[in-house]
Motif scaffolding. Structure first.
Motif, PDB file in Angstrom:
ATOM      1  N   ARG A   1       0.755  -1.117  -0.069  1.00  0.00           N
ATOM      2  CA  ARG A   1      -0.037  -0.084  -0.049  1.00  0.00           C
ATOM      3  C   ARG A   1       0.954   1.055  -0.108  1.00  0.00           C
ATOM      4  NH1 ARG A   1      -5.571  -0.156   1.207  1.00  0.00           N
ATOM      5  NH2 ARG A   1      -6.510  -2.333   1.019  1.00  0.00           N
ATOM      6  N   SER A   2       2.284   1.020   0.744  1.00  0.00           N
ATOM      7  CA  SER A   2       2.916   2.258   0.716  1.00  0.00           C
ATOM      8  C   SER A   2       3.377   2.675  -0.643  1.00  0.00           C
ATOM      9  CB  SER A   2       3.927   2.153   1.680  1.00  0.00           C
ATOM     10  OG  SER A   2       5.104   3.164   1.746  1.00  0.00           O
ATOM     11  N   LEU A   3       3.907   1.570  -1.211  1.00  0.00           N
ATOM     12  CA  LEU A   3       4.314   1.708  -2.601  1.00  0.00           C
ATOM     13  C   LEU A   3       3.396   2.378  -3.690  1.00  0.00           C
ATOM     14  CD1 LEU A   3       6.638  -1.372  -2.811  1.00  0.00           C
ATOM     15  CD2 LEU A   3       7.313   0.737  -2.699  1.00  0.00           C
ATOM     16  N   CYS A   4       2.163   1.739  -3.536  1.00  0.00           N
ATOM     17  CA  CYS A   4       1.128   2.114  -4.453  1.00  0.00           C
ATOM     18  C   CYS A   4       0.720   3.457  -4.119  1.00  0.00           C
ATOM     19  CB  CYS A   4      -0.083   1.011  -4.439  1.00  0.00           C
ATOM     20  SG  CYS A   4       0.153  -0.446  -5.190  1.00  0.00           S
ATOM     21  N   GLN A   5       0.676   4.096  -2.818  1.00  0.00           N
ATOM     22  CA  GLN A   5       0.378   5.520  -2.621  1.00  0.00           C
ATOM     23  C   GLN A   5       1.206   6.250  -3.298  1.00  0.00           C
ATOM     24  OE1 GLN A   5      -2.408   6.265  -0.265  1.00  0.00           O
ATOM     25  NE2 GLN A   5      -2.127   8.056  -1.442  1.00  0.00           N
ATOM     26  N   ALA A   6       2.424   5.998  -3.152  1.00  0.00           N
ATOM     27  CA  ALA A   6       3.468   6.937  -3.979  1.00  0.00           C
ATOM     28  C   ALA A   6       2.983   7.086  -5.317  1.00  0.00           C
ATOM     29  CB  ALA A   6       4.870   6.586  -3.924  1.00  0.00           C
ATOM     30  N   ARG A   7       2.540   5.838  -5.932  1.00  0.00           N
ATOM     31  CA  ARG A   7       2.020   6.031  -7.518  1.00  0.00           C
ATOM     32  C   ARG A   7       0.772   6.793  -7.549  1.00  0.00           C
ATOM     33  NH1 ARG A   7       2.339  -0.521  -8.421  1.00  0.00           N
ATOM     34  NH2 ARG A   7       4.588  -0.775  -7.756  1.00  0.00           N
ATOM     35  N   ALA A   8       0.012   6.564  -6.673  1.00  0.00           N
ATOM     36  CA  ALA A   8      -1.333   7.093  -6.446  1.00  0.00           C
ATOM     37  C   ALA A   8      -1.080   8.856  -6.744  1.00  0.00           C
ATOM     38  CB  ALA A   8      -2.254   6.477  -5.537  1.00  0.00           C
ATOM     39  N   ASP A   9      -0.302   9.095  -5.466  1.00  0.00           N
ATOM     40  CA  ASP A   9       0.101  10.543  -5.459  1.00  0.00           C
ATOM     41  C   ASP A   9       0.632  11.115  -6.732  1.00  0.00           C
ATOM     42  OD1 ASP A   9      -0.913  10.137  -2.738  1.00  0.00           O
ATOM     43  OD2 ASP A   9       1.309  10.147  -1.931  1.00  0.00           O
ATOM     44  N   ALA A  10       1.631  10.519  -7.279  1.00  0.00           N
ATOM     45  CA  ALA A  10       2.104  10.879  -8.635  1.00  0.00           C
ATOM     46  C   ALA A  10       1.224  11.326  -9.654  1.00  0.00           C
ATOM     47  CB  ALA A  10       3.228   9.872  -8.953  1.00  0.00           C
ATOM     48  N   ALA A  11       0.162  10.264  -9.735  1.00  0.00           N
ATOM     49  CA  ALA A  11      -0.889  10.063 -10.680  1.00  0.00           C
ATOM     50  C   ALA A  11      -2.231  11.018 -10.355  1.00  0.00           C
ATOM     51  CB  ALA A  11      -1.182   8.601 -11.084  1.00  0.00           C
ATOM     52  N   GLY A  12      -2.287  11.358  -9.272  1.00  0.00           N
ATOM     53  CA  GLY A  12      -3.349  11.891  -8.820  1.00  0.00           C
ATOM     54  C   GLY A  12      -4.570  11.038  -8.924  1.00  0.00           C
TER      55      GLY A  12
END
Length: 263
Positions: A196-207
């Motif tokens: 979830r932490s790794l995916c959160q970084a991607r989510a933040d970058a992609a909005g």
């Protein structure tokens, strides 16, 4: 299938949540006595209380940072004192931080070595004489799919997971005739805090919302979803059992079919 784990003594490192907890629960469900650990004392206390509701006093746990070598060794000695043995050791640790190879610092390299490689080797060195004396033991390491295929932006995992796997493969050939079997499980995408932490970084970058990114992470796999810690635990319980007595030196991918290699 009877896994014959009743009253076997297991130490599962980094097991207050996620894959580690899934492993601990699977072993306890098969009748093993299980020691869990984790860095957060409150989380460990909560996890032990929840697991004891289901499995009784076969479960106990202590706060432990696996990078603290003396504390790790002392913890394993206490497990042996409490249970009379350590039949099963599952090495596990939180993943090292992400980052590219070009920006890797020596400080980060040293810290990741302590976390990912040295903690496992130190734990194994502690319990191995006990297992060899009893002529029975199971050592199972939680590693990563980075063992088979480097993962972009996870250079520290790409360095130390294969290093640990090389150590395990060498050890497996040395101790098999003493009744000690050594295997590892190369984890892919599982629903854990790390994922979830790794995916959160991607989510933040992609909005994007986190759940959308998690869903995407599963959709690209042949099975169409990410895995659950309980599924991971089921494989480890089998590897710890008498049913897996002819299996050692293996690095088994558990990744929903993500690996592209033949081996």
């Amino acid at each position: 299938m009877n896994l014959n784990l009743t009253d076997r003594a297991a130490a599962v490192l980094a097991s207050s949540a996620g894959i580690g907890r899934g492993i601990a629960a699977a072993l306890a469900a098969e009748g093993a006595r299980v020691a869990i650990s984790g860095r957060d004392p409150k989380r460990i206390e909560h996890t032990v209380a929840e697991m004891r509701e289901q499995f009784g006093d076969r479960v106990f746990g202590e706060a432990l940072d696996v990078t603290d070598g003396p504390a790790l060794e002392a913890y394993l000695h206490r497990v042996r004192e409490r249970f009379g043995a350590v039949d099963i050791l599952v090495t596990n640790a939180g993943g090292p931080p992400p980052g590219p190879a070009a920006d890797l610092s020596l400080e980060a390299l040293d810290a990741a070595c302590e976390l990912t490689l040295k903690s496992a080797v130190r734990a194994i060195r502690t319990v191995l004489p006990w297992m060899r004396a009893r002529k029975w033991g199971r050592i199972i390491a939680v590693t990563s799919s980075s063992v088979r295929e480097p993962i972009p932006n996870l250079v520290l995992s790409n360095i130390f997971r294969p290093a640990l796997t090389g150590y395990l493969k060498t050890l497996a050939g040395e101790v098999a005739r003493d009744g000690v079997l050594v295997n590892s499980v190369c984890t892919g995408a599982f629903d854990t805090d790390r994922m979830r932490s790794l995916c959160q970084a991607r989510a933040d970058a992609a909005g994007m919302p986190l759940e959308a990114v998690l869903r995407q992470a599963g959709e690209v796999l042949p099975v169409g979803r990410i895995g659950s810690p309980a599924e991971f635990g089921a494989l480890v319980a089998f590897l710890a059992s008498d049913q897996a007595a002819f299996l050692t030196g293996a690095a088994i991918p558990l990744d929903g079919g993500a690996s592209h290699g033949l081996f």
